[in-house]
Design a protein around this motif. Structure first.
Motif, PDB file in Angstrom:
ATOM      1  N   ILE A  82      18.544  -3.324 -19.340  1.00  0.00           N
ATOM      2  CA  ILE A  82      17.870  -2.435 -18.382  1.00  0.00           C
ATOM      3  C   ILE A  82      17.905  -3.040 -16.979  1.00  0.00           C
ATOM      4  O   ILE A  82      18.228  -2.369 -15.998  1.00  0.00           O
ATOM      5  CB  ILE A  82      16.405  -2.186 -18.814  1.00  0.00           C
ATOM      6  N   LEU A  83      17.585  -4.324 -16.905  1.00  0.00           N
ATOM      7  CA  LEU A  83      17.557  -5.014 -15.603  1.00  0.00           C
ATOM      8  C   LEU A  83      18.914  -4.869 -14.915  1.00  0.00           C
ATOM      9  O   LEU A  83      18.988  -4.491 -13.738  1.00  0.00           O
ATOM     10  CB  LEU A  83      17.211  -6.484 -15.828  1.00  0.00           C
ATOM     11  N   ALA A  84      19.971  -5.140 -15.645  1.00  0.00           N
ATOM     12  CA  ALA A  84      21.309  -5.066 -15.047  1.00  0.00           C
ATOM     13  C   ALA A  84      21.642  -3.630 -14.631  1.00  0.00           C
ATOM     14  O   ALA A  84      22.285  -3.404 -13.607  1.00  0.00           O
ATOM     15  CB  ALA A  84      22.344  -5.591 -16.036  1.00  0.00           C
ATOM     16  N   GLU A  85      21.188  -2.656 -15.406  1.00  0.00           N
ATOM     17  CA  GLU A  85      21.498  -1.266 -15.042  1.00  0.00           C
ATOM     18  C   GLU A  85      20.740  -0.837 -13.786  1.00  0.00           C
ATOM     19  O   GLU A  85      21.274  -0.123 -12.952  1.00  0.00           O
ATOM     20  CB  GLU A  85      21.204  -0.314 -16.210  1.00  0.00           C
ATOM     21  N   VAL A  86      19.491  -1.288 -13.644  1.00  0.00           N
ATOM     22  CA  VAL A  86      18.767  -0.971 -12.405  1.00  0.00           C
ATOM     23  C   VAL A  86      19.443  -1.709 -11.247  1.00  0.00           C
ATOM     24  O   VAL A  86      19.618  -1.163 -10.155  1.00  0.00           O
ATOM     25  CB  VAL A  86      17.263  -1.353 -12.498  1.00  0.00           C
ATOM     26  N   GLY A  87      19.892  -2.946 -11.513  1.00  0.00           N
ATOM     27  CA  GLY A  87      20.571  -3.735 -10.489  1.00  0.00           C
ATOM     28  C   GLY A  87      21.879  -3.106 -10.044  1.00  0.00           C
ATOM     29  O   GLY A  87      22.364  -3.376  -8.947  1.00  0.00           O
ATOM     30  N   THR A 147       0.838  -1.199   0.000  1.00  0.00           N
ATOM     31  CA  THR A 147       0.000   0.000   0.000  1.00  0.00           C
ATOM     32  C   THR A 147       0.880   1.259   0.000  1.00  0.00           C
ATOM     33  O   THR A 147       1.788   1.383   0.819  1.00  0.00           O
ATOM     34  CB  THR A 147      -0.927   0.023   1.234  1.00  0.00           C
ATOM     35  N   GLY A 148       0.620   2.130  -0.954  1.00  0.00           N
ATOM     36  CA  GLY A 148       1.350   3.398  -1.022  1.00  0.00           C
ATOM     37  C   GLY A 148       2.757   3.275  -1.605  1.00  0.00           C
ATOM     38  O   GLY A 148       3.451   4.272  -1.769  1.00  0.00           O
ATOM     39  N   ARG A 149       3.175   2.045  -1.944  1.00  0.00           N
ATOM     40  CA  ARG A 149       4.520   1.873  -2.535  1.00  0.00           C
ATOM     41  C   ARG A 149       4.477   2.248  -4.002  1.00  0.00           C
ATOM     42  O   ARG A 149       3.457   2.113  -4.665  1.00  0.00           O
ATOM     43  CB  ARG A 149       4.967   0.411  -2.450  1.00  0.00           C
ATOM     44  N   ARG A 150       5.639   2.642  -4.494  1.00  0.00           N
ATOM     45  CA  ARG A 150       5.741   2.918  -5.932  1.00  0.00           C
ATOM     46  C   ARG A 150       6.293   1.669  -6.618  1.00  0.00           C
ATOM     47  O   ARG A 150       7.373   1.202  -6.255  1.00  0.00           O
ATOM     48  CB  ARG A 150       6.676   4.084  -6.189  1.00  0.00           C
ATOM     49  N   VAL A 151       5.522   1.175  -7.553  1.00  0.00           N
ATOM     50  CA  VAL A 151       5.911  -0.052  -8.246  1.00  0.00           C
ATOM     51  C   VAL A 151       5.936   0.221  -9.745  1.00  0.00           C
ATOM     52  O   VAL A 151       4.966   0.736 -10.297  1.00  0.00           O
ATOM     53  CB  VAL A 151       4.901  -1.194  -7.938  1.00  0.00           C
ATOM     54  N   LEU A 152       7.055  -0.092 -10.387  1.00  0.00           N
ATOM     55  CA  LEU A 152       7.141   0.057 -11.840  1.00  0.00           C
ATOM     56  C   LEU A 152       7.203  -1.328 -12.450  1.00  0.00           C
ATOM     57  O   LEU A 152       7.993  -2.166 -12.016  1.00  0.00           O
ATOM     58  CB  LEU A 152       8.380   0.872 -12.217  1.00  0.00           C
ATOM     59  N   VAL A 153       6.332  -1.559 -13.441  1.00  0.00           N
ATOM     60  CA  VAL A 153       6.298  -2.858 -14.118  1.00  0.00           C
ATOM     61  C   VAL A 153       6.534  -2.614 -15.605  1.00  0.00           C
ATOM     62  O   VAL A 153       5.939  -1.699 -16.180  1.00  0.00           O
ATOM     63  CB  VAL A 153       4.917  -3.541 -13.934  1.00  0.00           C
ATOM     64  N   THR A 154       7.407  -3.423 -16.219  1.00  0.00           N
ATOM     65  CA  THR A 154       7.516  -3.355 -17.680  1.00  0.00           C
ATOM     66  C   THR A 154       6.785  -4.549 -18.262  1.00  0.00           C
ATOM     67  O   THR A 154       6.675  -5.594 -17.621  1.00  0.00           O
ATOM     68  CB  THR A 154       8.975  -3.361 -18.170  1.00  0.00           C
ATOM     69  N   ALA A 155       6.272  -4.384 -19.473  1.00  0.00           N
ATOM     70  CA  ALA A 155       5.461  -5.452 -20.060  1.00  0.00           C
ATOM     71  C   ALA A 155       5.576  -5.428 -21.574  1.00  0.00           C
ATOM     72  O   ALA A 155       5.926  -4.410 -22.169  1.00  0.00           O
ATOM     73  CB  ALA A 155       3.998  -5.256 -19.660  1.00  0.00           C
ATOM     74  N   GLY A 156       5.235  -6.580 -22.164  1.00  0.00           N
ATOM     75  CA  GLY A 156       5.122  -6.650 -23.619  1.00  0.00           C
ATOM     76  C   GLY A 156       6.452  -6.827 -24.320  1.00  0.00           C
ATOM     77  O   GLY A 156       7.497  -6.955 -23.693  1.00  0.00           O
ATOM     78  N   ALA A 207      14.659   6.690 -16.124  1.00  0.00           N
ATOM     79  CA  ALA A 207      14.240   8.013 -15.634  1.00  0.00           C
ATOM     80  C   ALA A 207      13.430   7.884 -14.347  1.00  0.00           C
ATOM     81  O   ALA A 207      13.313   8.835 -13.580  1.00  0.00           O
ATOM     82  CB  ALA A 207      13.400   8.716 -16.707  1.00  0.00           C
ATOM     83  N   ARG A 208      12.835   6.703 -14.119  1.00  0.00           N
ATOM     84  CA  ARG A 208      11.935   6.541 -12.966  1.00  0.00           C
ATOM     85  C   ARG A 208      12.446   5.583 -11.899  1.00  0.00           C
ATOM     86  O   ARG A 208      11.924   5.570 -10.781  1.00  0.00           O
ATOM     87  CB  ARG A 208      10.564   6.028 -13.455  1.00  0.00           C
ATOM     88  N   ALA A 209      13.438   4.765 -12.240  1.00  0.00           N
ATOM     89  CA  ALA A 209      13.789   3.621 -11.375  1.00  0.00           C
ATOM     90  C   ALA A 209      14.151   4.023  -9.952  1.00  0.00           C
ATOM     91  O   ALA A 209      13.683   3.409  -8.987  1.00  0.00           O
ATOM     92  CB  ALA A 209      14.919   2.827 -12.005  1.00  0.00           C
ATOM     93  N   ALA A 210      14.968   5.058  -9.801  1.00  0.00           N
ATOM     94  CA  ALA A 210      15.475   5.383  -8.461  1.00  0.00           C
ATOM     95  C   ALA A 210      14.355   5.818  -7.513  1.00  0.00           C
ATOM     96  O   ALA A 210      14.494   5.715  -6.308  1.00  0.00           O
ATOM     97  CB  ALA A 210      16.542   6.462  -8.562  1.00  0.00           C
ATOM     98  N   ALA A 211      13.232   6.282  -8.075  1.00  0.00           N
ATOM     99  CA  ALA A 211      12.131   6.745  -7.222  1.00  0.00           C
ATOM    100  C   ALA A 211      11.185   5.611  -6.840  1.00  0.00           C
ATOM    101  O   ALA A 211      10.197   5.830  -6.144  1.00  0.00           O
ATOM    102  CB  ALA A 211      11.346   7.833  -7.951  1.00  0.00           C
ATOM    103  N   MET A 225      12.362   1.964 -23.966  1.00  0.00           N
ATOM    104  CA  MET A 225      12.027   1.347 -22.672  1.00  0.00           C
ATOM    105  C   MET A 225      13.138   1.649 -21.662  1.00  0.00           C
ATOM    106  O   MET A 225      12.873   1.965 -20.504  1.00  0.00           O
ATOM    107  CB  MET A 225      11.817  -0.153 -22.821  1.00  0.00           C
ATOM    108  N   HIS A 226      14.380   1.584 -22.126  1.00  0.00           N
ATOM    109  CA  HIS A 226      15.518   1.893 -21.256  1.00  0.00           C
ATOM    110  C   HIS A 226      15.370   3.299 -20.694  1.00  0.00           C
ATOM    111  O   HIS A 226      15.470   3.529 -19.486  1.00  0.00           O
ATOM    112  CB  HIS A 226      16.819   1.756 -22.056  1.00  0.00           C
ATOM    113  N   GLU A 227      15.065   4.235 -21.573  1.00  0.00           N
ATOM    114  CA  GLU A 227      14.964   5.636 -21.149  1.00  0.00           C
ATOM    115  C   GLU A 227      13.818   5.812 -20.137  1.00  0.00           C
ATOM    116  O   GLU A 227      13.986   6.456 -19.094  1.00  0.00           O
ATOM    117  CB  GLU A 227      14.717   6.502 -22.379  1.00  0.00           C
ATOM    118  N   ALA A 228      12.673   5.201 -20.449  1.00  0.00           N
ATOM    119  CA  ALA A 228      11.497   5.359 -19.574  1.00  0.00           C
ATOM    120  C   ALA A 228      11.758   4.750 -18.195  1.00  0.00           C
ATOM    121  O   ALA A 228      11.356   5.313 -17.171  1.00  0.00           O
ATOM    122  CB  ALA A 228      10.269   4.696 -20.215  1.00  0.00           C
ATOM    123  N   VAL A 229      12.418   3.594 -18.158  1.00  0.00           N
ATOM    124  CA  VAL A 229      12.652   2.929 -16.868  1.00  0.00           C
ATOM    125  C   VAL A 229      13.726   3.675 -16.077  1.00  0.00           C
ATOM    126  O   VAL A 229      13.543   3.952 -14.883  1.00  0.00           O
ATOM    127  CB  VAL A 229      13.051   1.446 -17.075  1.00  0.00           C
TER     128      VAL A 229
END
Ligand code: CTP
Length: 406
Positions: free
Chosen positions: A303-308, A184-193, A260-264, A254-258
């Motif tokens: 992208i996964l490795a860069e967020v990691g 509840t109240g968490r920020r969750v980013l999901v990629t799809a497709g 830009a938001r991942a750290a938040a 997708m890389h750019e969109a993720v």
């Protein structure tokens, strides 16, 4: 039974707010309608009064209204403020803290959750000013029920129609879930497709991902009270209500969109089947010739490795979930992906099965963390999404209370 303030603003969808009020009452809520001046041009207060059996609030300056400063007393008495339809003007006033009528004052004065269901003409909805206002409102914690697409009252076809009353009521139900979930109240980013890598203006390299698994995860995260951003490659699916949808096409987008938001985010789930290779698209359609055609492909960014590789959680790295579509050595390959990409959980899919993975409604996966392996048997993607999010919730809690879990 909770008291819900139903703000009605001046859009043609105002008549649908009557049905929303009824739906909320059927769920056991008490509803007080707050109508703006323009809303009263579309529907009369009498209609809402008859439905809600309460006096409808129509203005700030009516004698008696200020005896106990009504917008303040109502603000602290409501469990939720829902505005449906919310016009572009309302979004703008809320986003900028302008309090020039009862509803906008109530919005600023309440600490209850706020849900807005925008409705307007397609071009208005797509206007950068409206897009920016929605971004600001989301960053203030406001939840948005995305409008639907279709035939609009103004004669246009496109996105902007008020979400269906039953979907809005269902959304409110989720927000008011009695027991907060760990998400509840968490920020969750999901990629799809899938992603599409253009070869020329008419051809592309894509893959068979449908987006269903990622969309199911996004819907389940919304149901658990999370604030969800869904970054989706091209799909034919309707996005779940309540998500912020970011549509992309290529792996680079997708890389750019993720990034830009991942750290938040508190959680990032990479369910998309991102292309591993791309190419420089030819500016014009490639005409066939007698010889074979050779395309030079280059690697995309992982992208996964860069967020990691983002700094540790203390500095903002989200709980990270990756998918592994495998045809053989499923577990070993998933384990190696977990460490190689710095993920907290890998959802391994055996795509050699015909009943699981791509283009089907069902899935069977193995959840792999550094310490555990869990088999999730064949079931709907919604069921699988629920199991994945149970695991994610445990990871979020363990990260925040490391000693409690060990
Ligand atoms: N992924 C990513 N960025 C890429 C490629 C993949 O974020 N450019 C993510 C996917 O969303 C998925 C996971 O990484 O969560 C899949 O890992 P990947 O190494 O691409 O797996 P496969 O391509 O299936 O396997 P392999 O390493 O064997 O090519």
């Amino acid at each position: 039974m909770s008291l819900i303030a139903l703000g009605v603003t001046g859009g043609i969808g105002a008549y649908k707010a009557v049905e929303i009020a009824r739906g909320l009452q059927k769920e056991g809520h008490d509803v007080v309608a707050v109508m703006t001046r323009s809303a009263r041009r579309f529907v009369t207060p009498l209609t809402f009064e008859a439905i809600t059996r309460r006096e409808v609030i129509t203005g700030q300056w009516k004698p008696g209204t200020n005896a106990d400063i009504e917008h303040i007393s109502l603000a602290s008495g409501i469990a939720l403020l829902l505005v449906a339809p919310a016009t572009a003007n309302t979004l703008g006033r809320f986003a900028h803290g302008i309090a020039d009528d009862f509803l906008s004052s109530l919005y600023l004065a309440t600490t209850a959750p706020v849900v807005l269901a925008p409705a307007m003409n397609t071009n208005m909805f797509a206007h950068p000013a409206v897009v920016e206002n929605l971004r600001v409102l989301r960053s203030h914690g406001v939840r948005i029920v995305e409008p639907g697409s279709g035939y609009l009252a103004c004669g246009w076809i496109g996105k902007g129609r008020l979400a269906e009353p039953e979907d809005i009521v269902a959304y409110v139900r989720h927000v008011l879930r009695p027991s907060p979930t760990p998400l509840t109240g968490r920020r969750v980013l999901v990629t799809a497709g899938p992603t599409y890598e253009n070869i020329d203006p008419v051809r592309y390299i894509g893959n068979r991902a449908s987006g269903r698994m990622g969309f199911a995860l996004a819907a389940e995260a919304v149901a658990r009270g999370a604030m969800v951003t869904l970054v989706s490659g091209p799909t034919a699916l309707e996005p779940p209500h309540g998500v912020e949808l970011v549509q992309v096409r290529s792996a680079a987008e997708m890389h750019e969109a993720v990034m830009a938001r991942a750290a938040a985010q508190d959680v990032v789930i990479m369910a998309a089947a991102v292309a591993d290779y791309t190419l420089d698209a030819a500016p014009q359609k490639i005409a066939k010739s007698d010889g074979s055609l050779v395309l030079a492909l280059s690697r995309t960014r992982d992208i996964l490795a860069e967020v990691g590789a983002l700094p540790s959680r203390a500095e903002g790295r989200p709980v990270l979930v990756g998918f592994a579509a495998e045809t053989h050595e499923v577990l070993d390959r998933a384990r190696s992906k977990l460490t190689r990409k710095g993920a907290d959980l890998i959802v391994a899919n055996d795509v050699s099965r015909r009943d699981a993975g791509f283009e089907v409604e069902t899935n069977a996966v193995t959840l792999v963390t550094s310490s555990e392996v869990e088999e999730v048997c064949l079931q709907s993607k919604t069921g699988v999404a629920a199991r994945i999010l149970d695991r994610v919730a445990a990871l979020v809690e363990r990260r925040e209370h490391p000693t409690a879990a060990s």
